[in-house]
Design a protein around this motif. Structure first.
Motif, PDB file in Angstrom:
ATOM      1  N   PHE A  86       4.162  14.158   2.922  1.00  0.00           N
ATOM      2  CA  PHE A  86       4.672  12.659   2.868  1.00  0.00           C
ATOM      3  C   PHE A  86       4.119  11.862   4.133  1.00  0.00           C
ATOM      4  O   PHE A  86       4.467  10.545   3.828  1.00  0.00           O
ATOM      5  N   ILE A  89       1.283   9.540   2.465  1.00  0.00           N
ATOM      6  CA  ILE A  89       1.995   8.689   1.438  1.00  0.00           C
ATOM      7  C   ILE A  89       2.829   7.566   2.402  1.00  0.00           C
ATOM      8  O   ILE A  89       2.707   6.414   1.902  1.00  0.00           O
ATOM      9  N   ALA A  90       3.432   7.830   3.238  1.00  0.00           N
ATOM     10  CA  ALA A  90       4.434   6.729   4.102  1.00  0.00           C
ATOM     11  C   ALA A  90       3.347   5.892   4.697  1.00  0.00           C
ATOM     12  O   ALA A  90       3.682   4.547   4.572  1.00  0.00           O
ATOM     13  N   LEU A  92       0.344   4.987   3.616  1.00  0.00           N
ATOM     14  CA  LEU A  92      -0.201   4.196   2.398  1.00  0.00           C
ATOM     15  C   LEU A  92       0.786   3.150   1.960  1.00  0.00           C
ATOM     16  O   LEU A  92       0.742   1.945   1.739  1.00  0.00           O
ATOM     17  N   ALA A  93       2.028   3.643   1.878  1.00  0.00           N
ATOM     18  CA  ALA A  93       3.075   2.645   1.195  1.00  0.00           C
ATOM     19  C   ALA A  93       3.292   1.628   2.089  1.00  0.00           C
ATOM     20  O   ALA A  93       3.484   0.307   1.886  1.00  0.00           O
ATOM     21  N   TRP A  96       0.070  -0.794   2.234  1.00  0.00           N
ATOM     22  CA  TRP A  96       0.060  -1.704   0.960  1.00  0.00           C
ATOM     23  C   TRP A  96       1.182  -2.417   0.821  1.00  0.00           C
ATOM     24  O   TRP A  96       0.961  -3.548   0.240  1.00  0.00           O
ATOM     25  N   GLY A 118      -2.443   1.157  -4.972  1.00  0.00           N
ATOM     26  CA  GLY A 118      -0.995   1.437  -4.655  1.00  0.00           C
ATOM     27  C   GLY A 118      -0.409   2.833  -5.296  1.00  0.00           C
ATOM     28  O   GLY A 118      -0.284   3.600  -4.297  1.00  0.00           O
ATOM     29  N   VAL A 119      -0.473   2.963  -6.489  1.00  0.00           N
ATOM     30  CA  VAL A 119       0.099   4.134  -7.178  1.00  0.00           C
ATOM     31  C   VAL A 119      -0.915   5.280  -7.218  1.00  0.00           C
ATOM     32  O   VAL A 119      -0.529   6.292  -6.861  1.00  0.00           O
ATOM     33  N   SER A 122      -1.958   6.804  -3.698  1.00  0.00           N
ATOM     34  CA  SER A 122      -0.706   7.649  -3.175  1.00  0.00           C
ATOM     35  C   SER A 122      -0.726   8.842  -4.070  1.00  0.00           C
ATOM     36  O   SER A 122      -0.512  10.086  -3.452  1.00  0.00           O
ATOM     37  N   ALA A 123      -0.839   8.892  -5.227  1.00  0.00           N
ATOM     38  CA  ALA A 123      -0.871  10.248  -6.201  1.00  0.00           C
ATOM     39  C   ALA A 123      -2.159  11.032  -5.776  1.00  0.00           C
ATOM     40  O   ALA A 123      -1.938  12.241  -5.745  1.00  0.00           O
ATOM     41  N   CYS A 125      -3.669  11.109  -2.747  1.00  0.00           N
ATOM     42  CA  CYS A 125      -3.364  11.603  -1.622  1.00  0.00           C
ATOM     43  C   CYS A 125      -2.509  12.889  -1.650  1.00  0.00           C
ATOM     44  O   CYS A 125      -2.672  13.911  -1.076  1.00  0.00           O
ATOM     45  N   ALA A 126      -1.225  12.826  -2.307  1.00  0.00           N
ATOM     46  CA  ALA A 126      -0.373  13.699  -2.543  1.00  0.00           C
ATOM     47  C   ALA A 126      -1.129  15.031  -3.304  1.00  0.00           C
ATOM     48  O   ALA A 126      -0.893  16.137  -2.796  1.00  0.00           O
TER      49      ALA A 126
END
Length: 139
Positions: A86, A89-90, A92-93, A96, A118-119, A122-123, A125-126
């Motif tokens: 996470f 992802i945090a 990137l969130a 963006w 954006g989506v 993140s996906a 990266c996860a």
């Protein structure tokens, strides 16, 4: 032996171990000698029992500490894996969320860019993080 019972028993055992001193007191008889030997034997048995109980307690405490340490290591490993997933992802969130209008113009005009960057980012990266962790054998 550090318990209060052993603090009482050990000096009594040591005192009873001085049999010649006890038998040299005036008024001692053969019954006194038998009684003193019996007390001495019982004090030795009690002291040995207390020492055995203390050793068992120390072993149980060591076992408990070992099990607690193992549990803590498992929990820490799981938390590290979750944080590893996470944290990017945090980032990137946050990135963006603050700069998307500047980078793409506006959200209304750039829905494909928003979905990809954006989506999708993140996906991805996860997914990459989970893949890397699974190859390293993390649970």
């Amino acid at each position: 032996m550090s318990s209060s019972a052993s603090r009482v028993v050990t000096p009594g055992r040591d005192l009873a171990g001085r049999m010649p001193l006890i038998l040299s007191l005036p008024g001692t008889t053969s019954e006194t000698q038998l009684y003193a030997e019996d007390i001495s034997d019982q004090l030795h048995q009690v002291a040995a029992s207390l020492a055995a109980i203390e050793e068992r307690c120390v072993a149980l405490l060591a076992l408990h500490a070992s099990l607690a340490s193992k549990h803590l290591a498992v929990v820490s490993r799981r938390l590290a894996a979750v944080a590893t997933i996470f944290l990017p992802i945090a980032f990137l969130a946050g990135f963006w969320g603050q700069n998307f209008n500047v980078l793409t113009g506006s959200i209304e005009k750039g829905w494909p860019a928003f979905l990809v960057l954006g989506v999708g980012l993140s996906a991805a990266c996860a997914g990459v993080t989970v893949f890397v962790l699974s190859r390293r054998g993390w649970n």
